[in-house]
Design a protein around this motif. Structure first.
Motif, mmCIF file in Angstrom:
data_model
loop_
_atom_site.group_PDB
_atom_site.id
_atom_site.type_symbol
_atom_site.label_atom_id
_atom_site.label_comp_id
_atom_site.label_asym_id
_atom_site.label_seq_id
_atom_site.Cartn_x
_atom_site.Cartn_y
_atom_site.Cartn_z
ATOM 1 N N UNK A 159 102.688 100.802 73.869
ATOM 2 C CA UNK A 159 102.950 99.498 74.468
ATOM 3 C C UNK A 159 101.766 98.671 74.491
ATOM 4 N N UNK A 160 101.983 97.410 74.316
ATOM 5 C CA UNK A 160 100.872 96.431 74.665
ATOM 6 C C UNK A 160 101.452 95.457 75.361
ATOM 7 N N UNK A 161 101.514 95.303 76.466
ATOM 8 C CA UNK A 161 102.052 94.213 77.503
ATOM 9 C C UNK A 161 101.220 93.004 76.876
ATOM 10 N N UNK A 162 101.666 91.920 77.414
ATOM 11 C CA UNK A 162 101.210 90.507 77.176
ATOM 12 C C UNK A 162 100.032 90.213 77.736
ATOM 13 N N UNK A 163 99.966 90.728 79.006
ATOM 14 C CA UNK A 163 98.397 90.565 79.695
ATOM 15 C C UNK A 163 97.299 91.592 79.440
ATOM 16 N N UNK A 181 99.740 91.842 70.129
ATOM 17 C CA UNK A 181 100.732 92.398 70.919
ATOM 18 C C UNK A 181 102.184 92.598 70.202
ATOM 19 N N UNK A 182 102.325 91.872 69.140
ATOM 20 C CA UNK A 182 103.662 91.930 68.306
ATOM 21 C C UNK A 182 103.511 93.060 67.367
ATOM 22 N N UNK A 183 102.333 93.244 66.746
ATOM 23 C CA UNK A 183 102.068 94.359 65.859
ATOM 24 C C UNK A 183 100.922 95.174 66.198
ATOM 25 N N UNK A 184 101.108 96.146 67.167
ATOM 26 C CA UNK A 184 100.158 96.835 67.791
ATOM 27 C C UNK A 184 99.666 97.885 66.770
ATOM 28 N N UNK A 203 94.678 95.233 90.760
ATOM 29 C CA UNK A 203 93.355 95.610 89.848
ATOM 30 C C UNK A 203 93.683 96.724 89.001
ATOM 31 N N UNK A 204 93.990 97.788 89.686
ATOM 32 C CA UNK A 204 94.595 99.044 88.609
ATOM 33 C C UNK A 204 95.452 98.521 87.550
ATOM 34 N N UNK A 205 96.517 97.965 87.928
ATOM 35 C CA UNK A 205 97.506 97.546 86.933
ATOM 36 C C UNK A 205 96.913 96.739 85.691
ATOM 37 N N UNK A 206 95.604 95.904 86.294
ATOM 38 C CA UNK A 206 95.278 95.119 85.277
ATOM 39 C C UNK A 206 94.176 95.639 84.403
ATOM 40 N N UNK A 207 93.352 96.408 84.860
ATOM 41 C CA UNK A 207 92.263 97.162 84.489
ATOM 42 C C UNK A 207 92.259 98.512 83.830
ATOM 43 N N UNK A 208 93.542 99.012 84.366
ATOM 44 C CA UNK A 208 93.655 100.626 84.132
ATOM 45 C C UNK A 208 95.349 100.875 83.825
ATOM 46 N N UNK A 209 95.957 99.983 83.037
ATOM 47 C CA UNK A 209 97.487 100.144 82.976
ATOM 48 C C UNK A 209 97.718 101.257 81.901
ATOM 49 N N UNK A 210 98.826 101.944 81.881
ATOM 50 C CA UNK A 210 99.424 102.975 80.940
ATOM 51 C C UNK A 210 99.720 102.000 79.641
ATOM 52 N N UNK A 211 99.484 102.612 78.546
ATOM 53 C CA UNK A 211 99.572 101.931 77.278
ATOM 54 C C UNK A 211 100.780 102.825 76.538
ATOM 55 N N UNK A 212 101.491 103.692 77.170
ATOM 56 C CA UNK A 212 102.415 104.598 76.743
ATOM 57 C C UNK A 212 103.878 104.024 77.526
#
Length: 259
Positions: free
Chosen positions: A53-57, A251-254, A91-100
């Motif tokens: 997953x790649x969130x918009x932000x 983001x649409x086609x990660x 800051x963690x959500x912004x710089x260190x989010x899960x991408x799964x």
């Protein structure tokens, strides 16, 4: 049991002393690797790409972890709780989010703490979950890859490949170029794609590690991002002399940012 109880109490100094008394060098590491991952290529690195997953932000280099190297002994029962990082959650959500899709960001942080942070916890500045993650955020600010690359004219592109020497030159202001390992994976077209960057640090978080020949230790090779089947290839050094791509974040086609 004593080690675990001391760790849960946050008594890192006593934890180290107890470990040493049992002739188990808990705090034996001298080098660490701070790893940043590029979201544009992350999805292509997964065994199961449907989990990505790649969130918009998500629009910049993200923290993957801070990994002490060549750990001989550490306590794996020093737990982390959401309240430990509540003050830096944003800051963690912004710089260190899960991408799964199968794992929350909090689960990601817990995994990184239990596997790596707890092993680093006997060092001042890393001796609690809050200290460890705060240090990682400071390192992310210090090693702003995106700004250094943009300043040098190195920008994501599906048409413009780069050579390793170009990227190293662009990162020269940050790390002298040779203190970073530029890692690639191969995409569905069998092209080399820049996936992540490993930065060598000494125990005091200064740049470089003269005690280590580079890269290996507890976090070399394949790195598992979680226990939910979303493992990611550790990548390989981008080939010297061969072109590789720094693909855009789509983001649409990660999975296929370049079609």
């Amino acid at each position: 049991m004593l080690l675990c109880l001391l760790a849960l109490a946050g008594a890192s100094t006593l934890l180290c002393a107890a470990a040493e008394s049992e002739n188990k060098p808990f705090c034996s590491w001298t080098c660490a690797v701070f790893t940043l991952q590029w979201p544009g290529a992350f999805c292509q690195s997964l065994d199961d790409t449907s989990l990505c997953k790649l969130l918009p932000d998500v629009n910049s280099w993200l923290i993957h972890g801070l990994w002490p190297q060549k750990i001989q002994q550490c306590c794996r029962c020093w737990n982390m709780f959401a309240s430990d990082v509540q003050d830096i959650r944003g800051p963690l959500e912004e710089k260190w989010p899960s991408l799964l899709t199968s794992r929350s960001s909090l689960r990601f942080w817990k995994d990184e703490w239990e596997k790596h942070g707890a092993c680093a916890g006997c060092v001042e500045g890393l001796n609690s979950p809050l200290a460890y993650f705060s240090t990682c955020l400071k390192l992310r600010q210090r090693f702003d890859l995106q700004k250094a690359l943009e300043d040098a004219g190195v920008t994501p592109s599906c048409q413009r490949p780069y050579k390793l020497a170009e990227v190293q030159k662009a990162l020269l202001p940050l790390a002298g170029g040779d203190k970073m390992e530029i890692q690639c994976i191969k995409d569905h077209q069998e092209r080399e794609v820049w996936f992540q960057t490993k930065i060598q640090l000494s125990r005091n978080m200064s740049l470089g590690c003269p005690h280590d020949s580079g890269g290996g230790g507890s976090s070399g090779g394949r790195h598992h991002d979680g226990k939910d089947g979303g493992s990611s290839s550790g990548g390989h050094p981008c080939p010297d002399g061969e072109a590789f791509y720094y693909v855009p974040i789509d983001h649409q086609h990660p999975l296929r940012p370049c079609g």
